[in-house]
Scaffold this motif. Structure first.
Motif, PDB file in Angstrom:
ATOM      1  N   ALA A 126      25.769 -46.450  25.205  1.00 10.85           N
ATOM      2  CA  ALA A 126      26.582 -45.978  24.084  1.00 10.85           C
ATOM      3  C   ALA A 126      26.056 -46.510  22.762  1.00 10.85           C
ATOM      4  O   ALA A 126      26.037 -45.803  21.744  1.00 10.85           O
ATOM      5  N   HIS A 178      31.138 -30.721  27.668  1.00 10.01           N
ATOM      6  CA  HIS A 178      31.208 -31.207  29.043  1.00 10.01           C
ATOM      7  C   HIS A 178      32.388 -30.621  29.805  1.00 10.01           C
ATOM      8  O   HIS A 178      32.267 -30.291  30.995  1.00 10.01           O
ATOM      9  N   GLY A 189      32.200 -44.643  25.307  1.00  6.30           N
ATOM     10  CA  GLY A 189      31.672 -43.494  24.581  1.00  6.30           C
ATOM     11  C   GLY A 189      30.895 -43.989  23.372  1.00  6.30           C
ATOM     12  O   GLY A 189      31.120 -45.098  22.874  1.00  6.30           O
ATOM     13  N   TRP A 190      29.974 -43.155  22.877  1.00  8.02           N
ATOM     14  CA  TRP A 190      29.154 -43.615  21.745  1.00  8.02           C
ATOM     15  C   TRP A 190      29.972 -43.806  20.481  1.00  8.02           C
ATOM     16  O   TRP A 190      29.618 -44.642  19.627  1.00  8.02           O
ATOM     17  N   PHE A 202      23.963 -46.171  32.008  1.00  5.74           N
ATOM     18  CA  PHE A 202      25.164 -45.571  32.602  1.00  5.74           C
ATOM     19  C   PHE A 202      25.915 -46.589  33.451  1.00  5.74           C
ATOM     20  O   PHE A 202      25.500 -47.743  33.564  1.00  5.74           O
ATOM     21  N   SER A 240      26.046 -31.703  23.007  1.00  6.41           N
ATOM     22  CA  SER A 240      26.542 -32.646  24.011  1.00  6.41           C
ATOM     23  C   SER A 240      25.429 -33.540  24.541  1.00  6.41           C
ATOM     24  O   SER A 240      24.323 -33.075  24.829  1.00  6.41           O
ATOM     25  N   THR A 245      18.911 -37.368  23.889  1.00  7.70           N
ATOM     26  CA  THR A 245      19.196 -38.120  25.116  1.00  7.70           C
ATOM     27  C   THR A 245      18.278 -37.682  26.253  1.00  7.70           C
ATOM     28  O   THR A 245      17.848 -38.515  27.058  1.00  7.70           O
ATOM     29  N   THR A 272      32.552 -38.932  26.481  1.00  6.59           N
ATOM     30  CA  THR A 272      31.240 -39.472  26.118  1.00  6.59           C
ATOM     31  C   THR A 272      31.205 -39.946  24.666  1.00  6.59           C
ATOM     32  O   THR A 272      30.232 -40.582  24.247  1.00  6.59           O
ATOM     33  N   ARG A 287      23.673 -35.297  30.790  1.00  6.62           N
ATOM     34  CA  ARG A 287      23.963 -36.111  31.964  1.00  6.62           C
ATOM     35  C   ARG A 287      22.626 -36.587  32.554  1.00  6.62           C
ATOM     36  O   ARG A 287      21.600 -35.938  32.411  1.00  6.62           O
ATOM     37  N   THR A 292      27.249 -39.763  33.939  1.00  4.20           N
ATOM     38  CA  THR A 292      27.772 -39.053  32.772  1.00  4.20           C
ATOM     39  C   THR A 292      28.232 -40.018  31.695  1.00  4.20           C
ATOM     40  O   THR A 292      27.976 -39.809  30.513  1.00  4.20           O
ATOM     41  N   HIS A 293      28.899 -41.092  32.101  1.00  3.05           N
ATOM     42  CA  HIS A 293      29.526 -42.011  31.148  1.00  3.05           C
ATOM     43  C   HIS A 293      28.644 -43.231  30.909  1.00  3.05           C
ATOM     44  O   HIS A 293      28.142 -43.859  31.847  1.00  3.05           O
ATOM     45  N   PHE A 294      28.507 -43.567  29.634  1.00  5.78           N
ATOM     46  CA  PHE A 294      27.588 -44.618  29.228  1.00  5.78           C
ATOM     47  C   PHE A 294      28.124 -46.018  29.493  1.00  5.78           C
ATOM     48  O   PHE A 294      29.328 -46.267  29.453  1.00  5.78           O
TER      49      PHE A 294
END
Length: 232
Positions: free
Chosen positions: A200, A76, A23-24, A174, A113, A158, A10, A116, A193-195
């Motif tokens: 991001a 995570h 990821g950010w 996402f 973190s 978030t 992430t 999600r 879960t992943h941007f």
């Protein structure tokens, strides 16, 4: 000045074949590059333990000098391993990381973190977002107070962002691809879960704004990051 990033997928620079997944940390440089160089050591699947075992932490420390910032975000993948429970192995590893950065004259910054996007069925009280990270974010907040180091609470931020945008509006943050629309995921993908690049970038802007608000980067960065950071 350097900003060095330790974290999981992430935070990481994702492989090009996964574009637009991001990821950010991959989106942080546009907000800070005039004053700080971003070195992103984050890796997909990393925990506080594997990050050290794979030599990534050693590599990060080798690049860390006096006055450099080291942002640390894990949880995570730690939560998938019983021996890295929030108040035992995970907490111990974070304390060690903080001490090692400080020994080099660096400035550790703990990040909770990112949450999600797990919306639950609406209840009588309205929309509900699962607290998928359990007590890992709270442990980071506690360690920050215990050790006197700054904390950027990405979990709380978030969560607020997803709830403001709602179930439908937050989907664009996402990676959701229909079948036949992405070469790497030909059968489609529903990933909460992943941007995406958009998600991001929003998180990175908030991180940059928080670093400025904490006095860890020059004030001039406020103009660069203010369009996305700190709202709400």
């Amino acid at each position: 000045m350097k900003i060095l990033l330790a974290g999981d997928s992430t935070v990481a620079n994702c492989p090009t074949h996964e574009y637009p997944m991001s990821g950010w940390g991959a989106q942080l440089a546009p907000h800070v590059y005039t004053r700080a160089a971003v070195h992103n050591f984050a890796k997909g699947g990393a925990s506080t333990e594997s990050f050290r075992d794979e030599g990534l932490w050693e590599g990060l420390l080798a690049e860390t000098g006096s006055g450099d910032l080291v942002l640390i975000q894990f949880g995570h993948n730690d939560q998938k391993k019983p021996h890295l429970a929030a108040r035992t192995g995970y907490a111990a590893n974070l304390r060690t990381m903080v001490a090692e950065v400080q020994a080099l004259g660096g400035l550790p910054v703990l990040c909770t973190s990112v949450e999600r996007r797990h919306f639950l069925d609406a209840s009588s009280s309205g929309v509900v977002l699962e607290e998928s990270l359990e007590d890992y974010p709270e442990v980071v907040r506690e360690i920050g107070l215990e050790l006197g180091v700054p904390v950027i609470d990405l979990n709380a931020w978030t969560r607020g962002l997803y709830l403001r945008l709602g179930r439908d509006g937050s989907k664009a943050l996402f990676c959701h691809f229909a079948a036949g629309t992405h070469a790497f995921w030909p059968d489609g993908l529903t990933d909460n879960t992943h941007f995406s690049q958009q998600g991001a970038a929003l998180v990175a802007g908030h991180v940059a704004g928080q670093l400025q608000a904490l006095g860890l980067v020059p004030g001039e960065l406020a103009e660069m990051s203010g369009t996305t950071a700190g709202r709400g």
